[in-house]
Structure formats: C-alpha cells, structure tokens
Design an enzyme around this catalytic site. Structure first.
Site, PDB file in Angstrom:
ATOM      1  N   ARG A 111      45.187  45.463  37.335  1.00  0.00           N
ATOM      2  CA  ARG A 111      44.690  46.016  38.005  1.00  0.00           C
ATOM      3  C   ARG A 111      44.029  48.025  38.028  1.00  0.00           C
ATOM      4  O   ARG A 111      44.563  48.110  38.845  1.00  0.00           O
ATOM      5  CB  ARG A 111      44.734  44.923  39.684  1.00  0.00           C
ATOM      6  CG  ARG A 111      44.269  45.583  40.961  1.00  0.00           C
ATOM      7  CD  ARG A 111      44.341  44.368  42.153  1.00  0.00           C
ATOM      8  NE  ARG A 111      43.671  43.388  41.820  1.00  0.00           N
ATOM      9  CZ  ARG A 111      43.037  42.686  43.115  1.00  0.00           C
ATOM     10  NH1 ARG A 111      43.092  43.584  44.327  1.00  0.00           N
ATOM     11  NH2 ARG A 111      43.126  41.354  43.812  1.00  0.00           N
ATOM     12  N   HIS A 138      36.674  39.340  37.969  1.00  0.00           N
ATOM     13  CA  HIS A 138      37.727  38.699  38.504  1.00  0.00           C
ATOM     14  C   HIS A 138      37.685  37.054  38.098  1.00  0.00           C
ATOM     15  O   HIS A 138      38.071  36.634  38.453  1.00  0.00           O
ATOM     16  CB  HIS A 138      37.589  39.340  40.370  1.00  0.00           C
ATOM     17  CG  HIS A 138      38.541  38.532  40.550  1.00  0.00           C
ATOM     18  ND1 HIS A 138      39.763  38.541  40.093  1.00  0.00           N
ATOM     19  CD2 HIS A 138      38.934  38.810  41.788  1.00  0.00           C
ATOM     20  CE1 HIS A 138      41.335  38.483  41.383  1.00  0.00           C
ATOM     21  NE2 HIS A 138      40.726  38.433  42.238  1.00  0.00           N
ATOM     22  N   GLN A 141      40.416  35.330  39.694  1.00  0.00           N
ATOM     23  CA  GLN A 141      39.647  34.021  41.106  1.00  0.00           C
ATOM     24  C   GLN A 141      38.705  33.319  40.811  1.00  0.00           C
ATOM     25  O   GLN A 141      38.848  32.023  40.894  1.00  0.00           O
ATOM     26  CB  GLN A 141      38.676  36.217  41.792  1.00  0.00           C
ATOM     27  CG  GLN A 141      37.864  35.213  42.793  1.00  0.00           C
ATOM     28  CD  GLN A 141      38.699  34.196  44.321  1.00  0.00           C
ATOM     29  OE1 GLN A 141      40.312  35.416  44.334  1.00  0.00           O
ATOM     30  NE2 GLN A 141      39.010  33.804  43.983  1.00  0.00           N
ATOM     31  N   CYS A 273      36.609  34.649  47.449  1.00  0.00           N
ATOM     32  CA  CYS A 273      37.574  35.431  47.017  1.00  0.00           C
ATOM     33  C   CYS A 273      38.423  35.952  48.255  1.00  0.00           C
ATOM     34  O   CYS A 273      39.910  35.942  48.314  1.00  0.00           O
ATOM     35  CB  CYS A 273      37.243  36.287  46.218  1.00  0.00           C
ATOM     36  SG  CYS A 273      36.736  37.847  47.104  1.00  0.00           S
ATOM     37  N   ARG A 301      44.318  30.122  43.974  1.00  0.00           N
ATOM     38  CA  ARG A 301      45.070  31.215  42.809  1.00  0.00           C
ATOM     39  C   ARG A 301      46.354  30.957  41.984  1.00  0.00           C
ATOM     40  O   ARG A 301      46.412  31.616  41.239  1.00  0.00           O
ATOM     41  CB  ARG A 301      45.146  32.224  43.585  1.00  0.00           C
ATOM     42  CG  ARG A 301      43.833  32.945  43.973  1.00  0.00           C
ATOM     43  CD  ARG A 301      43.110  33.290  42.973  1.00  0.00           C
ATOM     44  NE  ARG A 301      43.237  34.733  42.188  1.00  0.00           N
ATOM     45  CZ  ARG A 301      43.496  35.754  42.042  1.00  0.00           C
ATOM     46  NH1 ARG A 301      42.915  36.379  43.573  1.00  0.00           N
ATOM     47  NH2 ARG A 301      44.032  36.943  41.661  1.00  0.00           N
TER      48      ARG A 301
HETATM   49  N1   CP Z   1      41.064  37.930  46.043  1.00  0.00           N
HETATM   50  C1   CP Z   1      41.965  38.816  45.425  1.00  0.00           C
HETATM   51  O1   CP Z   1      41.949  38.720  44.391  1.00  0.00           O
HETATM   52  O2   CP Z   1      42.633  39.205  46.858  1.00  0.00           O
HETATM   53  P1   CP Z   1      43.977  40.794  46.278  1.00  0.00           P
HETATM   54  O3   CP Z   1      42.879  41.673  46.660  1.00  0.00           O
HETATM   55  O4   CP Z   1      44.141  40.179  48.070  1.00  0.00           O
HETATM   56  O5   CP Z   1      44.711  39.880  45.474  1.00  0.00           O
HETATM   57  N1  NVA Z   2      35.409  42.505  45.231  1.00  0.00           N
HETATM   58  C1  NVA Z   2      35.847  42.679  45.516  1.00  0.00           C
HETATM   59  C2  NVA Z   2      36.935  41.572  45.601  1.00  0.00           C
HETATM   60  C3  NVA Z   2      38.793  41.678  46.006  1.00  0.00           C
HETATM   61  C4  NVA Z   2      39.445  40.667  45.795  1.00  0.00           C
HETATM   62  C5  NVA Z   2      36.844  44.778  45.427  1.00  0.00           C
HETATM   63  O1  NVA Z   2      36.309  44.264  44.163  1.00  0.00           O
HETATM   64  O2  NVA Z   2      37.608  45.062  46.266  1.00  0.00           O
END
Ligand code: CP
Ligand code: NVA
Length: 314
Positions: A111, A138, A141, A273, A301
C-alpha cells in the site's frame, strides 16, 4: 523479474495484481466463485508454509486485517511491515527491498502513494505483488465490490453502478471492474476531479468489448438515474489532507443522501469502500439505512482476497 502481463488464460498462478486490468473477465468470474466457496468453508491448509509480506506506507484497517486473517485461515502467514520500520523508510531502494523480500516471502502486498512504486516493486520482485491501494488503483476493493454486487443483484449484465464524487483510486478500479463484467457504470464528479483520462480510455475499450455502457458526467442525478448500486468514497483521500477545504467546497452537491437515492431504482443498494465520513460524501441516514450493504462489502474483502491468494499461490 516478475511478470505483470495481461492474462488471457484462465490461470493467474504466479501473477501480480496491480490494477485489475491484468485479469480477464472469466478469471474474475472464477475468483468470485472461489470466494463464495471460501465464504462457506473458510478454513483450509492450501497455503500452508506460505508467507505474505505486507508493506504499508499508509494507514489501513480492512486491508491489513483481512489479508492477515485470510492468510491464517488458508494455513499461511502474513507479516505487517510498516514502511516506517523497514529500511525502505530510511532510504533503502525499492529494488533491493523487492529482491530481499522475494527471498523470504511467497508474495508481497504493498500500500503506497505513487502507483509507479508498486510497479517498480513488481518489476524487481521474483514473487507476485498485490496492490493493497495506490493513488491510482485499489483492485482488491473492486473485487470485494463485485462479490457484493453479485450477492445483492445476482448478475452484472443489465445492471448499473453509479459512483458519486472523486475520480480516485477506488473509482478507477470500480470502473474497470464493471467494464470487465459487462455492467453499466456512471461516474459523477465535479469539474477538475474526474477520473484519469488514460484509465477512462482503457475502461471504454474494455466496456465496448463486454457490452457495458460507461457514462461520465458532472450531474449526480444523471449518474444515479435507474442505478442498481450507488457508490461513494471520501472526497479527500490519504495524502490529500492539505486540499481538504477546497475539496469540501468542490464536492458540495455530490453527497449521497435520501433525495439523491430517489433517482436510483427503488431497490438500489448503497456501497462505500470505507472509511466513511458521515455528513460529507454520505448521510448517516443512507449509510446506516436499510439499503446500505457496506459491512457485507467490507467482509467480502476477506473472501475475495483469500480466493486471490489461493489462485496466485496455491
Ligand atoms: N477500504 C479499505 O481499503 O480500507 P482500509 O484503508 O481500512 O484498508
Ligand atoms: N480513496 C481512499 C480509499 C481508502 C480506502 C484513499 O485513497 O484514501
């Protein structure tokens, strides 16, 4: 070097997942089926002795915990590696990190901020790399979104998802996911906050192939019209905190509330999400209301990622 290529065969063993563009629609169908099976029978030993190394440069609740629990339920092990604690945070290169982690782990999750970093990691890694969120995509997701839509609506063809707000990582991956599955997709975003042009072009091409309709508009009502799914995400993503005031202003009118939901089909469901900001991109009445499926979506997920890990590693 580890291959990241478009995949026309039905197997994805040994492949990385960076954007979802790599996966054929048939492979996604197989993955969703595997996820449904794992949802019914969650514990097995198919990944016994396998390790997933997970690099996080941003916060996470769902991604971190679902991958960690998922690996355990499949008989394997996941390591949470904050970039602050890794030598990566002190300047060790992505290339060296990729080579070293490849020697210890069977797959790497990352990430990170720039998508290029995830690509670089995959390029130098000898094991599959999974994108656990970048600024562009993502994919995990979107796989959970698809499973949830399948559970709620039974099918993708002839259904419509409408995404309200920022043309961000989540919007990009959902757009690609819908195009792959032949599901109509509409994105309503304010001027200047739309999706990336190159990703739109790619999704349009995929949509033409699958017969899906793709609509881009500045009108939330137009996007929501006759939708089966209304989707939203935060207006300010991780890393954009300095823009929060401008964004609050720009996204006024893009909130998912009961009035906007009235444009969609009467049985439309709301997805997000998470994490969510009640009172900003969605009202509490909608996200906590009877047509919201956000916690089913969050649970999914776990199931789709286990299916993905099994297909890549077992
Ligand atoms: N939706 C999602 O990716 O959540 P987190 O940021 O908690 O991993
Ligand atoms: N668009 C958001 C998604 C978080 C899961 C971000 O990147 O912060």
């Amino acid at each position: 070097m580890h291959t990241v290529t478009a995949n026309n065969s039905r197997t994805i063993k040994g492949l990385s997942l960076l954007s979802l563009l790599e996966l054929d629609g048939d492979v996604i169908h197989d993955l969703l089926q595997e996820a449904e099976a794992l949802k019914k029978a969650p514990v097995e030993t198919s990944l016994s002795g396998k390790t997933l190394a997970m690099i996080f440069e941003k916060s996470s609740t769902r991604t971190r915990v679902s991958f960690e629990a998922g690996m355990l339920q499949l008989g394997g092990h996941a390591l949470f590696l904050s970039s602050r604690d890794l030598q990566l945070g002190r300047g060790e290169s992505i290339e060296d990190t990729a080579k070293v982690l490849s020697a210890y782990a069977d797959a790497i999750l990352i990430r990170t901020f720039e998508h290029k970093k995830a690509e670089e990691l995959a390029f130098h890694s000898n094991v599959p790399v999974i994108n656990g969120l970048t600024d562009q995509f993502h994919p995990c997701q979107a796989l959970a979104d698809l499973l949830t839509i399948k559970e709620l609506k039974g099918t993708f063809k002839g259904k419509k998802a409408a995404y309200m707000g920022d043309g961000n990582n989540v919007a990009h991956s959902l757009m690609i996911a819908c195009a792959k599955m032949g599901m109509d997709f509409a994105l309503a975003s304010p001027e200047g906050y739309g999706a990336d042009e190159a990703i739109i072009k790619n999704a349009q091409k995929t949509a033409r192939h699958s017969g899906a309709k793709l609509v881009l508009t500045n009108s939330p009502e137009e996007a929501a019209a006759e939708a089966d799914i209304i989707y939203s995400d935060v207006w300010t993503s991780m890393g954009q905190e300095e823009e929060v005031l401008n964004r609050l202003k720009a996204f006024e009118g893009f909130q998912v509330n009961e009035a906007l939901m009235k444009n969609a089909k009467p049985d439309a469901h709301f997805l997000h999400c998470l994490p969510a900001h009640r009172g900003e991109e969605v009202t509490a009445a909608v996200i906590d209301g009877p047509n919201s499926a956000v916690f089913q979506q969050a649970e999914n997920r776990l199931h789709v990622q286990k299916a993905l890990l099994k297909m890549i590693l077992a």
